[in-house]
Design a protein around this motif. Sequence first.
Motif, PDB file in Angstrom:
ATOM      1  N   GLU A  82      28.693  94.397 -22.235  1.00 45.84           N
ATOM      2  CA  GLU A  82      27.491  94.501 -23.367  1.00 45.84           C
ATOM      3  C   GLU A  82      27.590  92.766 -23.520  1.00 45.84           C
ATOM      4  N   ASP A  83      28.370  91.353 -22.574  1.00 48.33           N
ATOM      5  CA  ASP A  83      27.151  90.368 -22.350  1.00 48.33           C
ATOM      6  C   ASP A  83      26.001  90.262 -21.815  1.00 48.33           C
ATOM      7  N   TYR A  84      25.727  91.186 -21.174  1.00 42.61           N
ATOM      8  CA  TYR A  84      24.476  91.520 -20.325  1.00 42.61           C
ATOM      9  C   TYR A  84      23.218  92.721 -20.977  1.00 42.61           C
ATOM     10  N   ARG A  85      24.049  93.127 -22.124  1.00 38.32           N
ATOM     11  CA  ARG A  85      22.547  93.556 -22.728  1.00 38.32           C
ATOM     12  C   ARG A  85      21.555  92.839 -23.080  1.00 38.32           C
ATOM     13  N   GLY A  86      20.041  93.967 -22.445  1.00 40.94           N
ATOM     14  CA  GLY A  86      18.877  93.004 -22.846  1.00 40.94           C
ATOM     15  C   GLY A  86      18.590  92.228 -21.592  1.00 40.94           C
ATOM     16  N   ILE A  87      19.033  92.222 -20.823  1.00 41.38           N
ATOM     17  CA  ILE A  87      18.471  91.182 -19.552  1.00 41.38           C
ATOM     18  C   ILE A  87      17.971  92.056 -18.971  1.00 41.38           C
ATOM     19  N   ALA A  88      16.733  91.393 -18.085  1.00 34.57           N
ATOM     20  CA  ALA A  88      15.929  92.220 -17.851  1.00 34.57           C
ATOM     21  C   ALA A  88      16.617  92.682 -15.935  1.00 34.57           C
ATOM     22  N   CYS A  89      16.157  93.871 -15.866  1.00 35.72           N
ATOM     23  CA  CYS A  89      16.623  94.322 -14.874  1.00 35.72           C
ATOM     24  C   CYS A  89      15.685  95.288 -14.262  1.00 35.72           C
TER      25      CYS A  89
ATOM     26  N   TYR B 110      20.055  87.972 -14.425  1.00 33.02           N
ATOM     27  CA  TYR B 110      18.579  89.607 -14.425  1.00 33.02           C
ATOM     28  C   TYR B 110      19.745  90.411 -13.566  1.00 33.02           C
TER      29      TYR B 110
END
Length: 422
Positions: free
Chosen positions: A43-50, A4
């Motif tokens: 890019e690799d972390y797009r879409g993770i909870a933030c 996250y």
Amino acid sequence: MEVYALKGNICYSLDKDELSIHENSYVICENGVCAGVYPDLPEDYRGIACTDYGSRLIIPGFTDLHVHAPQYAFRGLGMDLELLEWLEGHAFVEEQRYSDLNYAKRAYEIFTEDLVKSATTRACIFGTVHTEATLLLMELLEKAGFKACVGRVNMDRNCPEGLCETDALKAAQDTERWIARCQEFQQVKPILTPRFIPACSDELMRRLSELQKRYGLPVQSHLSENQAEIAWVMELCPETACYGAAYDGYGMFGKGSPAIMAHCVHSGEEEIGLMKGRKLFVAHCPESNANLSSGIAPVRTFLDEGIKVGLGSDIAAGSGLSVFRAMALAVQCSKLKWRIEDGNLKPLKFSEVFYMATRGGGEFFGNVGCFEKGYEFDALVINDTDLRSPGELTVRKRLERLMYLAEDKHIAAKYICGRKIF
Ligand code: GUN
Ligand code: FE
């Protein structure tokens, strides 16, 4: 795998002199470890909870390198004495009560609850000589999500009957059994805790030194805090060149395993020489040193010599758990030392005490105390909106004033090893 991001104004120490400040940025936590700070989510972390904390500050959690949990019960009381009289009249009196597990439970619940609310994410803690009470403290800390080292205290001379381990062999055996029972904890670890030389016989030190080698444990104790204490150590150990050498003789001075030595107010050239190049952490406890009229530790010299320094609350010779307060007092006391005692010892700067509170003390636990990639993810989110100001302040200025103005209520969220505590 849990990944996250937290978004906000991120600050941490690069080194003692420089802060790294990232406005409106993302700090990423991957399985409890920091995966770096970025202006935009890679890019690799797009879409993770933030979690978007807006304009709030996000800083590493603080390490309290020296605190006595059983003394929290009498914080703010009995500050009219120097060390040895204070130990006899207050600390030893209170600590005897921890043979009663019901009392210990009430006291350690209060301590743990208040530690949770504070800015501290890691701590090195003294318990008492009582095994059951110390295990109870460890259990409470573990349940609360803390990372901590806790010591069952060893003492077998010059102390009241209720605290005195009269048989050094039995003291070592009891300590070894306690070490075995500590296996049940994941986050809270045992640390060997000979109280200080005046309370530990040669035989006890020798037996603890064997345990230290057998289990590879770190050590915590007190060093060169007060003039009368130092004179007493020289009487008790006439052969020793300096107080620190008395620990070093038993391999408890950061040569093999790490050691934390609290105070070091009166450490001279010889002792400082022994500290250099070791896994030796000075726990600087400025409030305690003022309250017990101990003096002001030569922190500037420690830093110049490359000795590792963290901050300690030293409850209850210190009155509160706030490491922000320890930072401010470290700066203030260093100014008095420079003005009154030695014009060569330049006062400590904000960047230096922030470093001590985060990376300095954190190093005792490994990669702890900053948001560089690979560091364990301990974080505080600070909401300072009630600290009113007619104009806008830079992030750096907002952080700096917190040293003087922060209270527990400003901590909006707290993470330890990636786990959200609140
Ligand atoms: N030296 C030995 N025991 C203690 C203690 O409990 N507090 C402080 N400040 N110094 C000590
Ligand atoms: Fe202490």
